[in-house]
Design a protein around this motif. Structure first.
Motif, PDB file in Angstrom:
ATOM      1  N   ALA A  34      -5.120 -52.758  22.339  1.00 46.55           N
ATOM      2  CA  ALA A  34      -6.078 -53.303  23.301  1.00 46.55           C
ATOM      3  C   ALA A  34      -6.199 -54.820  23.155  1.00 46.55           C
ATOM      4  N   ALA A  35      -6.190 -55.313  21.906  1.00 50.82           N
ATOM      5  CA  ALA A  35      -6.302 -56.753  21.663  1.00 50.82           C
ATOM      6  C   ALA A  35      -5.082 -57.487  22.194  1.00 50.82           C
ATOM      7  N   PHE A  36      -3.897 -56.922  21.983  1.00 54.80           N
ATOM      8  CA  PHE A  36      -2.671 -57.560  22.477  1.00 54.80           C
ATOM      9  C   PHE A  36      -2.748 -57.720  23.996  1.00 54.80           C
ATOM     10  N   TYR A  37      -3.205 -56.666  24.679  1.00 61.29           N
ATOM     11  CA  TYR A  37      -3.283 -56.720  26.138  1.00 61.29           C
ATOM     12  C   TYR A  37      -4.315 -57.760  26.581  1.00 61.29           C
ATOM     13  N   THR A  38      -5.447 -57.791  25.903  1.00 60.98           N
ATOM     14  CA  THR A  38      -6.498 -58.739  26.275  1.00 60.98           C
ATOM     15  C   THR A  38      -6.017 -60.176  26.099  1.00 60.98           C
ATOM     16  N   VAL A  39      -5.335 -60.450  24.991  1.00 60.08           N
ATOM     17  CA  VAL A  39      -4.805 -61.800  24.767  1.00 60.08           C
ATOM     18  C   VAL A  39      -3.764 -62.142  25.834  1.00 60.08           C
ATOM     19  N   LEU A  40      -2.953 -61.164  26.202  1.00 56.82           N
ATOM     20  CA  LEU A  40      -1.956 -61.370  27.254  1.00 56.82           C
ATOM     21  C   LEU A  40      -2.617 -61.837  28.551  1.00 56.82           C
ATOM     22  N   THR A  41      -3.802 -61.327  28.824  1.00 55.09           N
ATOM     23  CA  THR A  41      -4.464 -61.603  30.100  1.00 55.09           C
ATOM     24  C   THR A  41      -5.562 -62.661  30.001  1.00 55.09           C
ATOM     25  N   GLY A  97     -13.630 -61.071  23.125  1.00 53.48           N
ATOM     26  CA  GLY A  97     -14.405 -59.836  23.066  1.00 53.48           C
ATOM     27  C   GLY A  97     -13.855 -58.754  22.171  1.00 53.48           C
ATOM     28  N   TYR A  98     -13.110 -59.130  21.148  1.00 55.12           N
ATOM     29  CA  TYR A  98     -12.530 -58.146  20.230  1.00 55.12           C
ATOM     30  C   TYR A  98     -13.633 -57.376  19.508  1.00 55.12           C
ATOM     31  N   LYS A  99     -13.598 -56.050  19.596  1.00 50.29           N
ATOM     32  CA  LYS A  99     -14.621 -55.215  18.975  1.00 50.29           C
ATOM     33  C   LYS A  99     -13.970 -53.938  18.435  1.00 50.29           C
ATOM     34  N   PRO A 100     -13.481 -53.969  17.207  1.00 54.54           N
ATOM     35  CA  PRO A 100     -12.771 -52.818  16.639  1.00 54.54           C
ATOM     36  C   PRO A 100     -13.694 -51.665  16.262  1.00 54.54           C
ATOM     37  N   MET A 101     -13.144 -50.466  16.254  1.00 56.72           N
ATOM     38  CA  MET A 101     -13.894 -49.275  15.866  1.00 56.72           C
ATOM     39  C   MET A 101     -14.155 -49.256  14.368  1.00 56.72           C
ATOM     40  N   SER A 102     -15.101 -48.452  13.944  1.00 54.68           N
ATOM     41  CA  SER A 102     -15.404 -48.317  12.518  1.00 54.68           C
ATOM     42  C   SER A 102     -14.275 -47.560  11.830  1.00 54.68           C
ATOM     43  N   ARG A 144       3.512 -49.142  20.771  1.00 56.75           N
ATOM     44  CA  ARG A 144       3.265 -48.004  21.670  1.00 56.75           C
ATOM     45  C   ARG A 144       1.847 -48.052  22.243  1.00 56.75           C
ATOM     46  N   TYR A 145       0.895 -48.528  21.442  1.00 59.81           N
ATOM     47  CA  TYR A 145      -0.478 -48.633  21.941  1.00 59.81           C
ATOM     48  C   TYR A 145      -0.612 -49.792  22.924  1.00 59.81           C
ATOM     49  N   PHE A 146       0.166 -50.850  22.709  1.00 55.34           N
ATOM     50  CA  PHE A 146       0.191 -51.946  23.678  1.00 55.34           C
ATOM     51  C   PHE A 146       0.787 -51.457  24.998  1.00 55.34           C
ATOM     52  N   LEU A 147       1.871 -50.696  24.917  1.00 53.37           N
ATOM     53  CA  LEU A 147       2.484 -50.131  26.123  1.00 53.37           C
ATOM     54  C   LEU A 147       1.490 -49.244  26.861  1.00 53.37           C
ATOM     55  N   GLN A 148       0.722 -48.460  26.119  1.00 55.79           N
ATOM     56  CA  GLN A 148      -0.257 -47.578  26.752  1.00 55.79           C
ATOM     57  C   GLN A 148      -1.322 -48.398  27.483  1.00 55.79           C
ATOM     58  N   GLU A 149      -1.673 -49.553  26.925  1.00 54.49           N
ATOM     59  CA  GLU A 149      -2.623 -50.439  27.601  1.00 54.49           C
ATOM     60  C   GLU A 149      -2.029 -50.968  28.905  1.00 54.49           C
ATOM     61  N   LEU A 150      -0.751 -51.326  28.878  1.00 58.32           N
ATOM     62  CA  LEU A 150      -0.074 -51.785  30.099  1.00 58.32           C
ATOM     63  C   LEU A 150      -0.104 -50.689  31.160  1.00 58.32           C
ATOM     64  N   ILE A 151       0.119 -49.457  30.709  1.00 51.96           N
ATOM     65  CA  ILE A 151       0.108 -48.313  31.631  1.00 51.96           C
ATOM     66  C   ILE A 151      -1.297 -48.081  32.168  1.00 51.96           C
ATOM     67  N   LYS A 163      -3.905 -70.849  19.732  1.00 50.87           N
ATOM     68  CA  LYS A 163      -4.822 -70.486  18.651  1.00 50.87           C
ATOM     69  C   LYS A 163      -4.247 -69.370  17.765  1.00 50.87           C
ATOM     70  N   ALA A 164      -4.889 -69.155  16.638  1.00 48.85           N
ATOM     71  CA  ALA A 164      -4.502 -68.071  15.727  1.00 48.85           C
ATOM     72  C   ALA A 164      -5.739 -67.236  15.420  1.00 48.85           C
ATOM     73  N   TYR A 165      -5.556 -65.913  15.379  1.00 47.52           N
ATOM     74  CA  TYR A 165      -6.680 -65.004  15.158  1.00 47.52           C
ATOM     75  C   TYR A 165      -6.328 -63.958  14.103  1.00 47.52           C
ATOM     76  N   ASP A 166      -7.309 -63.647  13.255  1.00 49.17           N
ATOM     77  CA  ASP A 166      -7.184 -62.513  12.342  1.00 49.17           C
ATOM     78  C   ASP A 166      -7.768 -61.292  13.046  1.00 49.17           C
ATOM     79  N   LEU A 167      -6.992 -60.212  13.108  1.00 49.01           N
ATOM     80  CA  LEU A 167      -7.440 -58.975  13.750  1.00 49.01           C
ATOM     81  C   LEU A 167      -7.639 -57.925  12.660  1.00 49.01           C
ATOM     82  N   THR A 168      -8.900 -57.721  12.295  1.00 51.67           N
ATOM     83  CA  THR A 168      -9.227 -56.816  11.203  1.00 51.67           C
ATOM     84  C   THR A 168     -10.139 -55.697  11.701  1.00 51.67           C
ATOM     85  N   GLY A 169     -10.438 -54.765  10.798  1.00 51.77           N
ATOM     86  CA  GLY A 169     -11.316 -53.662  11.141  1.00 51.77           C
ATOM     87  C   GLY A 169     -12.758 -54.118  11.309  1.00 51.77           C
TER      88      GLY A 169
END
Length: 301
Positions: free
Chosen positions: A184-191, A276-281, A13-20, A199-205
């Motif tokens: 946000a990361a899914f959308y950025t990778v898409l583009t 440019g992945y930069k997660p919130m605290s 749903r958050y990926f969809l919101q990024e598309l929107i 490649k493979a990436y770990d997406l952590t906090g």
């Protein structure tokens, strides 16, 4: 065309919101359950086609990939091999697969299947005839709102209890990632195919945090003083085994208890460097989730 699985799920749903938000202009085909709430899709204003089918059915997967150039597979890691195999056969250009940092677990039954899946994908994509570029994204413990299956449980427990048991003092490290950051990361990778293909990436906090410190932050959001009592992991596992026996196997927390005793923190440096992945605290993220919980509770009272 972009094919998406799991778009009505938690991170989907958050990926969809990024598309929107970015007014995505391409055609999108979404695989959804007939029982899913598709209101966000229906009101998105995007060029989206909804289809229903069985992701375990090779014939369905083959048909649904007609005219597809890119796949965003969010739904379930266990479907990845079939999706990649079909994508290769259909000459799909890209496949972005959402997997899990659970692959790193020291417990064989927690990680063995994930490793087998990624090994199978590696074998498929190593074929000289393969033209499909695969990117693997591995989120850590996902949280962010009341739909998550992780922090939402702790939030409810801390709201109701004054005393909580923590394995080994809660000193094991975790690195929860907010679902908003994943979208946000899914959308950025898409583009950013040039930077991320193959490649493979770990997406952590943002950074590692002790389990007990994460729980204390939740407690602070409630303005409550929670007492945390340390339980040795062997005792915790024994209690989990007893619960499994008395529930005739219906309640099985053995693996979850064991994993509470291992560090689950992983670097996202590669994701930061490449796209440019930069997660919130965690402090900011959990504040949002606790506020949502309190609001929902007040509405139900």
């Amino acid at each position: 065309m972009l094919l998406v699985t799991g778009i009505t799920g938690h991170t989907g749903r958050y990926f969809l919101q990024e598309l929107i938000n970015h007014k995505y202009r391409g055609a999108i085909r979404c695989i959804v359950r007939e029982s899913s709430d598709t209101s966000l899709i229906d009101n998105s204003g995007l060029n989206i086609e909804k289809v229903s089918g069985d992701l375990d059915d090779p014939n369905f997967i083959n048909t649904v990939m007609n005219d597809v150039e890119t796949i965003m597979h969010i739904y379930n890691i266990h479907h990845s091999p079939l999706i990649v195999k079909t994508a290769i056969n259909k000459n799909v250009k890209r496949a972005i697969l959402i997997h899990t940092t659970g692959i790193y677990s020291e417990f064989k039954y927690a990680s063995e299947e994930y490793k087998r899946i990624e090994q199978k994908i590696k074998e498929l994509t190593n074929d000289p005839k393969c033209l499909t570029k695969v990117t693997i994204l591995r989120p850590s413990m996902i949280y962010g709102d009341l739909c998550d299956r992780n922090m939402s449980k702790f939030i409810k427990m801390i709201d109701k209890l004054r005393v909580m048991l923590v394995i080994n003092g809660g000193n094991s490290l975790i690195q929860p990632v907010n679902a908003r950051d994943l979208g946000a990361a899914f959308y950025t990778v898409l583009t950013t195919s040039h930077e991320t293909d193959g490649k493979a990436y770990d997406l952590t906090g943002e950074k590692p945090i002790k389990i007990v410190d994460a729980l204390k932050l939740i407690s602070n959001e409630f303005n409550k003083k929670t007492v945390f009592i340390s339980v040795p992991i062997d005792v915790g596992v024994l209690m989990a085994k007893i619960f499994k026996i008395v529930s005739f196997g219906k309640v099985d927390y053995i693996e979850k208890v064991q994993r509470m005793g291992e560090d689950r923190s992983y670097s996202h440096k590669s994701a930061t460097n490449d796209f440019g992945y930069k997660p919130m605290s965690f402090k900011n993220g959990i504040k949002i989730e606790v506020a949502e919980y309190v609001e929902a509770k007040q509405k139900n009272e």
